[in-house]
Design a protein around this motif. Structure first.
Motif, PDB file in Angstrom:
ATOM      1  N   ARG A  25       0.719  -1.310   0.064  1.00 19.97           N
ATOM      2  CA  ARG A  25      -0.078   0.142   0.207  1.00 19.97           C
ATOM      3  C   ARG A  25       0.805   1.094  -0.166  1.00 19.97           C
ATOM      4  NH1 ARG A  25      -5.292  -1.485   0.930  1.00 19.97           N
ATOM      5  NH2 ARG A  25      -5.608  -3.652   1.653  1.00 19.97           N
ATOM      6  N   VAL A  26       0.182   2.376  -0.531  1.00 21.02           N
ATOM      7  CA  VAL A  26       1.070   3.698  -0.772  1.00 21.02           C
ATOM      8  C   VAL A  26       0.247   4.688  -0.198  1.00 21.02           C
ATOM      9  CG1 VAL A  26       0.409   3.949  -3.065  1.00 21.02           C
ATOM     10  CG2 VAL A  26       2.387   5.002  -2.171  1.00 21.02           C
ATOM     11  N   SER A  27       0.781   5.834   0.518  1.00 24.46           N
ATOM     12  CA  SER A  27       0.003   6.670   0.945  1.00 24.46           C
ATOM     13  C   SER A  27      -0.290   7.871  -0.007  1.00 24.46           C
ATOM     14  CB  SER A  27       0.456   7.318   2.253  1.00 24.46           C
ATOM     15  OG  SER A  27       1.628   8.158   1.989  1.00 24.46           O
ATOM     16  N   ALA A  28      -1.220   8.552   0.145  1.00 25.39           N
ATOM     17  CA  ALA A  28      -1.391   9.950  -0.836  1.00 25.39           C
ATOM     18  C   ALA A  28      -0.241  10.666  -0.713  1.00 25.39           C
ATOM     19  CB  ALA A  28      -2.602  10.727  -0.589  1.00 25.39           C
ATOM     20  N   GLY A  29       0.361  11.075   0.375  1.00 23.49           N
ATOM     21  CA  GLY A  29       1.557  11.544   0.413  1.00 23.49           C
ATOM     22  C   GLY A  29       2.560  11.217  -0.094  1.00 23.49           C
ATOM     23  N   VAL A  46      -7.481  10.706  -5.809  1.00 22.34           N
ATOM     24  CA  VAL A  46      -7.598   9.800  -5.317  1.00 22.34           C
ATOM     25  C   VAL A  46      -8.878   9.343  -4.952  1.00 22.34           C
ATOM     26  CG1 VAL A  46      -7.062   8.294  -3.158  1.00 22.34           C
ATOM     27  CG2 VAL A  46      -5.260   9.235  -4.557  1.00 22.34           C
ATOM     28  N   SER A  47      -9.833  10.170  -4.363  1.00 23.58           N
ATOM     29  CA  SER A  47     -11.097   9.980  -4.213  1.00 23.58           C
ATOM     30  C   SER A  47     -12.049   9.581  -5.300  1.00 23.58           C
ATOM     31  CB  SER A  47     -11.697  11.453  -3.651  1.00 23.58           C
ATOM     32  OG  SER A  47     -11.354  11.846  -2.195  1.00 23.58           O
ATOM     33  N   LYS A  48     -11.722  10.304  -6.389  1.00 21.31           N
ATOM     34  CA  LYS A  48     -12.369  10.095  -7.652  1.00 21.31           C
ATOM     35  C   LYS A  48     -12.054   8.766  -8.348  1.00 21.31           C
ATOM     36  CE  LYS A  48     -13.259  14.645  -9.549  1.00 21.31           C
ATOM     37  NZ  LYS A  48     -13.774  15.213 -10.748  1.00 21.31           N
ATOM     38  N   LEU A  49     -10.754   8.298  -8.131  1.00 15.07           N
ATOM     39  CA  LEU A  49     -10.384   7.093  -8.610  1.00 15.07           C
ATOM     40  C   LEU A  49     -10.838   5.853  -7.753  1.00 15.07           C
ATOM     41  CD1 LEU A  49      -6.572   8.309  -9.405  1.00 15.07           C
ATOM     42  CD2 LEU A  49      -8.354   7.517 -11.149  1.00 15.07           C
ATOM     43  N   LEU A  54     -11.145   2.118  -9.178  1.00 14.11           N
ATOM     44  CA  LEU A  54      -9.659   1.753  -9.627  1.00 14.11           C
ATOM     45  C   LEU A  54      -8.802   1.812  -8.681  1.00 14.11           C
ATOM     46  CD1 LEU A  54      -9.786   4.310 -12.663  1.00 14.11           C
ATOM     47  CD2 LEU A  54     -10.365   1.964 -12.601  1.00 14.11           C
ATOM     48  N   MET A  55      -8.991   2.348  -7.507  1.00 18.70           N
ATOM     49  CA  MET A  55      -8.219   2.222  -6.124  1.00 18.70           C
ATOM     50  C   MET A  55      -9.127   1.905  -4.959  1.00 18.70           C
ATOM     51  SD  MET A  55      -5.544   5.706  -6.289  1.00 18.70           S
ATOM     52  CE  MET A  55      -3.992   4.635  -5.760  1.00 18.70           C
ATOM     53  N   ARG A  56      -8.352   1.255  -4.007  1.00 17.30           N
ATOM     54  CA  ARG A  56      -8.983   0.937  -2.916  1.00 17.30           C
ATOM     55  C   ARG A  56      -8.045   1.725  -1.683  1.00 17.30           C
ATOM     56  NH1 ARG A  56      -9.042  -5.218  -3.550  1.00 17.30           N
ATOM     57  NH2 ARG A  56     -10.882  -5.436  -4.935  1.00 17.30           N
ATOM     58  N   SER A  57      -8.882   2.106  -0.827  1.00 19.01           N
ATOM     59  CA  SER A  57      -8.157   2.823   0.438  1.00 19.01           C
ATOM     60  C   SER A  57      -8.481   2.202   1.555  1.00 19.01           C
ATOM     61  CB  SER A  57      -8.967   4.290   0.340  1.00 19.01           C
ATOM     62  OG  SER A  57      -8.507   4.918   1.610  1.00 19.01           O
ATOM     63  N   GLY A  62      -1.197  -0.481   8.658  1.00 17.81           N
ATOM     64  CA  GLY A  62      -0.944  -1.218   7.274  1.00 17.81           C
ATOM     65  C   GLY A  62      -2.063  -0.658   6.361  1.00 17.81           C
ATOM     66  N   GLY A  63      -2.825   0.449   6.470  1.00 20.30           N
ATOM     67  CA  GLY A  63      -3.701   1.176   5.398  1.00 20.30           C
ATOM     68  C   GLY A  63      -2.912   1.796   4.462  1.00 20.30           C
ATOM     69  N   GLY A  64      -3.771   2.445   3.473  1.00 21.99           N
ATOM     70  CA  GLY A  64      -3.404   3.267   2.422  1.00 21.99           C
ATOM     71  C   GLY A  64      -3.835   2.945   1.133  1.00 21.99           C
ATOM     72  N   LEU A  65      -3.285   3.125   0.043  1.00 22.64           N
ATOM     73  CA  LEU A  65      -3.920   2.946  -1.246  1.00 22.64           C
ATOM     74  C   LEU A  65      -3.439   1.847  -1.880  1.00 22.64           C
ATOM     75  CD1 LEU A  65      -3.826   6.953  -1.930  1.00 22.64           C
ATOM     76  CD2 LEU A  65      -5.968   5.443  -1.284  1.00 22.64           C
ATOM     77  N   LYS A  66      -4.014   1.122  -2.802  1.00 21.98           N
ATOM     78  CA  LYS A  66      -3.744   0.239  -3.728  1.00 21.98           C
ATOM     79  C   LYS A  66      -4.812   0.246  -4.764  1.00 21.98           C
ATOM     80  CE  LYS A  66      -4.589  -4.082  -2.601  1.00 21.98           C
ATOM     81  NZ  LYS A  66      -4.089  -5.543  -2.022  1.00 21.98           N
ATOM     82  N   LEU A  67      -3.988  -0.253  -5.994  1.00 21.38           N
ATOM     83  CA  LEU A  67      -4.783  -0.458  -7.178  1.00 21.38           C
ATOM     84  C   LEU A  67      -5.959  -1.556  -6.752  1.00 21.38           C
ATOM     85  CD1 LEU A  67      -2.588  -0.890  -9.965  1.00 21.38           C
ATOM     86  CD2 LEU A  67      -3.716   1.100  -9.141  1.00 21.38           C
TER      87      LEU A  67
END
Length: 136
Positions: A25-29, A46-49, A54-57, A62-67
């Motif tokens: 996972r990767v952060s928006a930052g 990221v909110s739109k995606l 297209l992305m999961r938050s 262990g949180g963050g963003l991923k496809l």
């Protein structure tokens, strides 16, 4: 024809996220830092995606963003539509802009635009995120 800055930035963000595709996972930052885009812009996109699937938050440790899907299953068309809405070269075919053109009722080419729009969308759908994420 030109993509909006926001659509362009969304492609940049998704490409950066795809390079983290090993499940990490990767952060928006982090995405902002890696892409050089302003953090508020990254957060907005990221909110739109995420809303487009297209992305999961996820939050917490262990949180963050991923496809949301493998990069090969996400196309340039998917990304552009997540930010811009349906691909349409003319506004007369989008319901929210109906009536804006004074020639709409007498237009001899209006019936052809859906075919043109489909061709453009088809071309963009042939470009997978894996290709966009490659370094050149």
């Amino acid at each position: 024809m030109r993509l909006s800055s926001m659509a362009d930035y969304a492609v940049v963000i998704m490409s950066a996220a795809a390079r983290h595709c090993g499940g990490a996972r990767v952060s928006a930052g982090q995405l902002a830092e890696e892409t050089g885009l302003p953090a508020p812009t990254v957060q907005k996109l990221v909110s739109k995606l995420t809303a487009a699937g297209l992305m999961r938050s996820s939050r917490g440790v262990g949180g963050g963003l991923k496809l949301a899907r493998p990069p090969a299953a996400i196309t340039l068309a998917d990304i552009v539509e997540a930010v811009e809405g349906p691909i349409a070269l003319t506004g007369c075919l989008t319901p929210d802009r109906k009536g804006e053109c004074a020639r709409e009722d007498a237009c001899s080419v209006r019936g052809h635009w859906p075919e043109v729009n489909a061709a453009v969308r088809g071309a963009l759908a042939q470009v997978p995120l894996t290709q966009l994420a490659e370094e050149v």
